[in-house]
Structure formats: structure tokens, C-alpha cells
Design a protein around this motif. Sequence first.
Motif, short mmCIF file in Angstrom:
data_model
loop_
_atom_site.label_atom_id
_atom_site.label_comp_id
_atom_site.label_asym_id
_atom_site.label_seq_id
_atom_site.Cartn_x
_atom_site.Cartn_y
_atom_site.Cartn_z
N VAL A 161 94.95 86.37 9.10
CA VAL A 161 94.45 87.35 10.06
C VAL A 161 94.53 86.85 11.51
N PRO A 162 94.69 87.80 12.45
CA PRO A 162 94.66 87.44 13.87
C PRO A 162 93.22 87.47 14.38
N TRP A 163 92.67 86.29 14.65
CA TRP A 163 91.31 86.21 15.21
C TRP A 163 91.41 86.26 16.73
N SER A 164 90.51 86.95 17.38
CA SER A 164 90.32 86.84 18.82
C SER A 164 89.08 86.00 19.04
N GLY A 165 89.12 85.13 20.03
CA GLY A 165 87.94 84.31 20.28
C GLY A 165 88.22 83.20 21.25
N PHE A 166 87.59 82.05 21.02
CA PHE A 166 87.77 80.91 21.92
C PHE A 166 87.56 79.63 21.14
N PRO A 167 88.13 78.51 21.61
CA PRO A 167 87.97 77.26 20.88
C PRO A 167 86.49 76.85 20.84
N ALA A 224 85.34 83.13 16.47
CA ALA A 224 85.95 84.46 16.50
C ALA A 224 84.94 85.49 16.98
N THR A 225 85.39 86.30 17.93
CA THR A 225 84.59 87.42 18.43
C THR A 225 85.30 88.75 18.14
N GLY A 226 86.53 88.63 17.63
CA GLY A 226 87.30 89.82 17.33
C GLY A 226 88.33 89.54 16.25
N ILE A 227 88.94 90.62 15.76
CA ILE A 227 90.00 90.51 14.75
C ILE A 227 90.91 91.72 14.92
N ILE A 240 79.81 87.21 16.38
CA ILE A 240 80.49 85.93 16.56
C ILE A 240 80.39 85.11 15.29
N ARG A 241 81.55 84.59 14.83
CA ARG A 241 81.59 83.80 13.61
C ARG A 241 82.57 82.65 13.79
N LEU A 242 82.42 81.67 12.92
CA LEU A 242 83.28 80.50 12.96
C LEU A 242 84.58 80.77 12.17
N ALA A 243 85.68 80.13 12.57
CA ALA A 243 86.90 80.11 11.75
C ALA A 243 87.43 78.68 11.74
N VAL A 244 87.26 78.00 10.61
CA VAL A 244 87.78 76.63 10.44
C VAL A 244 88.77 76.67 9.28
N PRO A 245 90.05 76.95 9.59
CA PRO A 245 91.01 77.35 8.57
C PRO A 245 91.44 76.25 7.60
N TRP A 246 91.15 74.99 7.91
CA TRP A 246 91.53 73.91 6.99
C TRP A 246 90.46 73.67 5.93
#
Length: 333
Positions: A161-167, A224-227, A240-246
Motif C-alpha cells: 500500500v501507498p502510505w502518506s506520512g512522515f519518517p 502514516a497519516t494517509g493511504i 496516525i499509525r505506525l508502519a514498520v514494514p520489516w
Amino acid sequence: MLIKRPRKWELSENLVTPENVFLNRRAFLRGTTASIAGAATLAVAGCGEAAEKTEALAGGEADLTAKAAELFPYPANTSIPIDRPVTDEEVSSTYNNFYEFGSHKRISRAAEALVSRPWKIEITGEVETPITLDVDQLIAQMPLEERIYRHRCVEAWSMTVPWSGFPLAALVDFARPKSSARYLKMQTFMQPSVASGQKQSWYPWPYTEGLTMAEARNELAFMATGIYGKPLGEQFGAPIRLAVPWKYGFKSIKSIVTFEFTGKKPTSFWEEIAPKEYGFWANVNPEVPHPRWSQATEEVLGTGRRVPTLMFNGYEEQVAGLYKGLEGQNLYR
Ligand SMILES: Nc1nc2c(c(=O)[nH]1)N[C@H]1C(S)=C(S)[C@@H](COP(=O)(O)O)O[C@H]1N2
Ligand SMILES: [Mo]
């Protein structure tokens, strides 16, 4: 009262409500958001009666949310390779894990009950200055971008998925942790009247997750603040949610209200429930089976196909270095 209409590129200095002035005195003192607090002080100075202030406050919050929505789409960061097609929104938005709203996958309707704006975020613990601020005020100060990530649930299904957000590293910098901070503990809201899953008292609510500081600062750790180029729907963990893909998907905590920097390793929700099955690290590894099933392959949502699971979910290059010297620990559960 004075209403200054900002142009789009001025947003980061003007996403402000009178309420934020009260909540952000401490931020004002430490200087990082001095321009924001200063702008809001001007706005408040024009309001006389208490009733007027209340009205301004309500209007202000709606305004803040509307302006945050205008920031979409965020510019794409294409530096992180991806070799899979993006999962259809129709598929990913109707198959979600969010135990607050039920232990099955069809929670998207129920999750709409969550009022995800306005939304307060607390940054606390081992930081220079604890702060509570509105999520949109935080977003306005972050370097926004879009990234396409794989997401691998511990239950052996995956999506892209394409997440919108910030590091997440940008939030860590904003928080200014002390050297005593070794972990970042995150928690989801607690609202049993809205999220009926939280009435099930045998679960250790609120949902809790944690990362080491090195993990939190890794370039892949993302807030992530968007998708799909839009603000997150509630089922995805708005606002707002976390995305830690590994890591297995349960690490990617949704609808966060608290970021606590701590010297003590946090115990996560699933670790508390079943420590033999779910640990702190939970890095994806196809060679280490879950005690009750294999992790060698995964069902790619929306395709009807299974593919081999990759080491660190395909992000070995970016994250393997985080675990040098930790080989004795159970890094993959
Ligand atoms: N607060 C909260 N966060 C959560 C969960 C949850 O139940 N509650 N489920 C986790 C699990 S197991 C997965 S796989 C992902 C699912 O994210 P998605 O629904 O956006 O695919 O969210 C994670 N974050
Ligand atoms: Mo999951």
C-alpha cells in the motif's frame, strides 16, 4: 477576532487554534514551535467574551482538519524499491485487523464510530519537555511524503500500500529525547463506549507497542497519516499509525495517542497475551515458524496467490544492521 487566511505554502506556520495556545505553552518555551504559538497569540488577543472564544475554538479545530486534508497528496518518495503491485483499495480497506472493533477482519464499518478528529497526541517520558498537541499541528511541522510499502501480517497474509506520512525519525527529533531514553512506547486510544472490543476485559487494553530508539530512527520507520493519497480511514488507524514494514503487522500500532520515551523495554499487547508466540522484536523471517504455523509463504491479498516470504519482508538491506550483536535474542517472534 482576526482571521488570517494562509496560503497553502504557509500552512505549517498557521495550523493553529486558540486551544493550541494553551496546550503548547511548553512547546512555545522550548522554541521549536515558537512561530506557531506566536501566530495563535495574535488571534486570541482579538477575542473578548468567553462565548466568542468557545465559538472560535470549535471553528478553529474544523479549520485545522480541513487544512491538513489540503496537504494531500504528499510528494512521492520513490527511493525505496518495491516489486509488487499496489493492493486494490477495495480489498485492503475491507480486510483489517483492529481488535478494538472486533477480532475478525470486517471491522471497517464499526471503526467509523471512532471520532478521529480533533485528536490529541501526547509526547512524554524521557524527553526534554513533555508536550500535548493536536495531531494536525504535529503533521504540519513534519516532512511529508508518500511511500509504497509491503505489509506482512503474522497470520501469513500480505498487502502492498501507498502510505502518506512522515519518517518516525522526524517525530523523535521533534520530541528531543534524553540520553536515558532507550525505547519508544506507543499506545492506542482507550474508548470502550466506541470501540466495543475494549469491553473485553481479558485483553490488556490499551493496545501497546514499542521499538528501540535505533529502530525508531531507522529510515524505514514511518508514521502514516494517509493511504492511497487521502487521510487514513478509521479502519487503517486514523488519524496516525505506525508502519514498520520489516516487522510483522501487529507492531504497526494504529490510532496512537501516546508516544512515551522510556528506559524500560515496553511489553506489547500481543506479547502480554501470548509471550511464547509474540515477542518484542517480531522481525519477519520465513525460516522461523510461528509455533502454530509456517511463515515461509504468504497469501497476497486480492490475488488468490501465495508467494515466498522474504527475510525482513524484503527490507534486509535497510535494517539488518540494527540487529548486529543481538543474535542471541529471539529476534523473529
Ligand atoms: N491499535 C491496534 N493496532 C493494530 C492492530 C490492532 O488490533 N489494534 N492490529 C495490528 C495488526 S495484527 C495488523 S496486521 C495491522 C493491520 O493493519 P491494516 O488493517 O491497516 O492492514 O495493524 C496492527 N495494528
Ligand atoms: Mo497482523
